[in-house]
Scaffold this motif. Structure first.
Motif, PDB file in Angstrom:
ATOM      1  N   VAL A 278      10.195   9.479  -2.840  1.00  0.00           N
ATOM      2  CA  VAL A 278       9.979   8.735  -1.593  1.00  0.00           C
ATOM      3  C   VAL A 278      10.207   7.246  -1.804  1.00  0.00           C
ATOM      4  CG1 VAL A 278       8.322   8.151   0.230  1.00  0.00           C
ATOM      5  CG2 VAL A 278       8.378  10.474  -0.721  1.00  0.00           C
ATOM      6  N   ALA A 279       9.428   6.633  -2.689  1.00  0.00           N
ATOM      7  CA  ALA A 279       9.577   5.200  -2.927  1.00  0.00           C
ATOM      8  C   ALA A 279      10.946   4.901  -3.512  1.00  0.00           C
ATOM      9  CB  ALA A 279       8.480   4.716  -3.873  1.00  0.00           C
ATOM     10  N   TYR A 280      11.497   3.759  -3.091  1.00  0.00           N
ATOM     11  CA  TYR A 280      12.788   3.258  -3.561  1.00  0.00           C
ATOM     12  C   TYR A 280      13.944   4.161  -3.124  1.00  0.00           C
ATOM     13  CZ  TYR A 280       9.130   1.373  -6.519  1.00  0.00           C
ATOM     14  OH  TYR A 280       7.943   0.821  -6.961  1.00  0.00           O
ATOM     15  N   THR A 281      13.757   4.858  -2.010  1.00  0.00           N
ATOM     16  CA  THR A 281      14.814   5.675  -1.416  1.00  0.00           C
ATOM     17  C   THR A 281      14.833   5.416   0.088  1.00  0.00           C
ATOM     18  OG1 THR A 281      13.401   7.600  -0.964  1.00  0.00           O
ATOM     19  CG2 THR A 281      14.429   7.474  -3.161  1.00  0.00           C
TER      20      THR A 281
ATOM     21  N   GLN B 100       7.435  15.754  -8.347  1.00  0.00           N
ATOM     22  CA  GLN B 100       7.501  17.018  -9.060  1.00  0.00           C
ATOM     23  C   GLN B 100       8.197  18.100  -8.242  1.00  0.00           C
ATOM     24  OE1 GLN B 100       3.491  17.962 -10.198  1.00  0.00           O
ATOM     25  NE2 GLN B 100       3.381  16.360 -11.769  1.00  0.00           N
ATOM     26  N   LEU B 101       8.119  17.974  -6.920  1.00  0.00           N
ATOM     27  CA  LEU B 101       8.812  18.917  -6.032  1.00  0.00           C
ATOM     28  C   LEU B 101      10.256  18.507  -5.776  1.00  0.00           C
ATOM     29  CD1 LEU B 101       5.981  19.515  -3.384  1.00  0.00           C
ATOM     30  CD2 LEU B 101       6.679  21.043  -5.234  1.00  0.00           C
TER      31      LEU B 101
ATOM     32  N   ALA C 259       0.826  -1.205   0.000  1.00  0.00           N
ATOM     33  CA  ALA C 259       0.000   0.000   0.000  1.00  0.00           C
ATOM     34  C   ALA C 259       0.861   1.256   0.000  1.00  0.00           C
ATOM     35  CB  ALA C 259      -0.926  -0.017   1.214  1.00  0.00           C
ATOM     36  N   LEU C 260       1.903   1.284   0.827  1.00  0.00           N
ATOM     37  CA  LEU C 260       2.776   2.458   0.882  1.00  0.00           C
ATOM     38  C   LEU C 260       3.534   2.647  -0.425  1.00  0.00           C
ATOM     39  CD1 LEU C 260       4.189   2.088   4.510  1.00  0.00           C
ATOM     40  CD2 LEU C 260       2.556   3.800   3.705  1.00  0.00           C
ATOM     41  N   THR C 261       3.976   1.548  -1.019  1.00  0.00           N
ATOM     42  CA  THR C 261       4.681   1.648  -2.301  1.00  0.00           C
ATOM     43  C   THR C 261       3.771   2.194  -3.389  1.00  0.00           C
ATOM     44  OG1 THR C 261       6.042  -0.249  -1.664  1.00  0.00           O
ATOM     45  CG2 THR C 261       6.069   0.386  -3.975  1.00  0.00           C
ATOM     46  N   THR C 262       2.529   1.704  -3.429  1.00  0.00           N
ATOM     47  CA  THR C 262       1.575   2.207  -4.412  1.00  0.00           C
ATOM     48  C   THR C 262       1.283   3.690  -4.206  1.00  0.00           C
ATOM     49  OG1 THR C 262       0.550   0.013  -4.513  1.00  0.00           O
ATOM     50  CG2 THR C 262      -0.728   1.861  -5.374  1.00  0.00           C
TER      51      THR C 262
ATOM     52  N   ASN D 208       4.421   7.416  -9.694  1.00  0.00           N
ATOM     53  CA  ASN D 208       3.121   7.691 -10.315  1.00  0.00           C
ATOM     54  C   ASN D 208       1.972   7.526  -9.333  1.00  0.00           C
ATOM     55  OD1 ASN D 208       3.405   4.958 -10.030  1.00  0.00           O
ATOM     56  ND2 ASN D 208       2.536   4.431 -12.022  1.00  0.00           N
ATOM     57  N   GLY D 209       2.281   7.467  -8.025  1.00  0.00           N
ATOM     58  CA  GLY D 209       1.242   7.290  -7.015  1.00  0.00           C
ATOM     59  C   GLY D 209       0.558   8.589  -6.656  1.00  0.00           C
ATOM     60  N   TRP D 210      -0.488   8.479  -5.824  1.00  0.00           N
ATOM     61  CA  TRP D 210      -1.276   9.653  -5.443  1.00  0.00           C
ATOM     62  C   TRP D 210      -0.419  10.702  -4.739  1.00  0.00           C
ATOM     63  CZ3 TRP D 210      -6.233   6.924  -3.126  1.00  0.00           C
ATOM     64  CH2 TRP D 210      -6.951   6.355  -4.182  1.00  0.00           C
ATOM     65  N   LEU D 211       0.415  10.269  -3.833  1.00  0.00           N
ATOM     66  CA  LEU D 211       1.296  11.213  -3.130  1.00  0.00           C
ATOM     67  C   LEU D 211       2.689  11.262  -3.745  1.00  0.00           C
ATOM     68  CD1 LEU D 211       0.396  10.506   0.617  1.00  0.00           C
ATOM     69  CD2 LEU D 211      -0.422  12.351  -0.841  1.00  0.00           C
TER      70      LEU D 211
END
Length: 279
Positions: A140-143, A135-136, A118-121, A126-129
């Motif tokens: 987050v993911a994979y870091t 873009q900023l 769920a957190l990865t998604t 390309n996730g919601w958050l």
């Protein structure tokens, strides 16, 4: 000559000290001491030189740094926001409070693999958050940041559930008395509220840290598992087991055990000091 009935202060519901202590030691030995002893014995077959080489390679040291560093940061964040959440749940009635209170326990009941997916998604590029954060310029993911997010998620309930009962016992009249004596909100927080909460906060921090440092399921998906970058030590242990390097895996387990025990011992000593200061 009449004999007085034993008072409640002298009666014991459980059997005598020796018998109950024997059950306690036997149970702890079966559940904790014997498995840990087997881990030490298995790693002892390596010899000191091979053992040191297994636990001190650059890849392993990088995994220590990520596992313990992210666990400490996550536990510290959970202390801040967990105390605030516990305060809101105890001090302020609002619509949906029971629902929010129930949601606090969700990380306890949710399988860690489900939490990781769920957190990865949610935080993927390309996730919601994840998309607006990317873009900023904040991936987050994979870091390592994703590892911290996962550990914060699974550790938050420990702080809230440890602090919440203490807040419920802390009478609001104490804060009102401090205010009537001219104390500001900051002074009331520092001199009245925090001293009473300090042991519970340290306990919650220790529980959240202990839970985070050995976490695997919720981290393995969001971390990306890149050696020297986002690889945690529990994953490295699993990798060695898959390569049939049992001795190397147990060596890492022993190193993690000793490091975790040293940190938890320091936290417990600090907690004992906080209790003495609060008396």
């Amino acid at each position: 000559m009449s004999t007085a009935a034993p008072t409640l202060s002298t009666r014991r519901i459980l059997p005598g000290f020796r018998l109950t202590l024997g059950f306690t030691v036997a149970y702890l030995s079966l559940i904790v001491l014997i498995p840990l002893s087997a881990t030490f014995l298995q790693s002892a077959g390596l010899g000191w030189a091979d053992f040191w080489a297994a636990i001190s390679s650059p890849r392993v040291v990088a995994s220590y740094r990520l596992s313990f560093g992210a666990a400490l940061v996550a536990a510290a964040l959970n202390v801040v926001f967990g105390v605030i959440a516990a305060w809101v749940l105890v001090r302020y009635p609002f619509p949906g409070r029971r629902l929010v209170d129930a949601l606090v326990d969700l990380p306890f009941a949710l399988p860690t693999a489900v939490a990781g997916i769920a957190l990865t998604t949610l935080y993927a590029p390309n996730g919601w958050l994840g998309a607006p954060l990317a873009q900023l310029g904040i991936p987050v993911a994979y870091t390592a940041t994703g590892v911290g997010v996962a550990l914060t998620f699974i550790g938050l309930p420990f702080v809230i559930r440890t602090v919440q009962p203490v807040l419920e016992e802390l009478e609001p009249e104490l804060e009102e008395a401090a205010a009537s004596l001219g104390a500001t909100r900051a002074q009331t927080l520092r001199r009245v509220v925090l001293p009473a909460l300090r042991p519970a906060i340290l306990t919650g921090f220790a529980l959240a840290f202990a839970r985070a440092v050995g976490e695997y399921g919720s981290v393995v998906f969001i971390a990306g598992n890149m050696p020297m970058k986002t690889e945690i030590t529990p994953l490295l242990i699993i990798t060695k087991l898959e390569q049939y390097d049992t001795a190397g895996a147990t060596a890492l387990a022993v190193a993690m055990l000793l490091l975790s025990f040293a940190l938890l011992l320091a936290i417990n000593l600090l907690q004992a000091w906080a209790r003495r200061q609060g008396r």
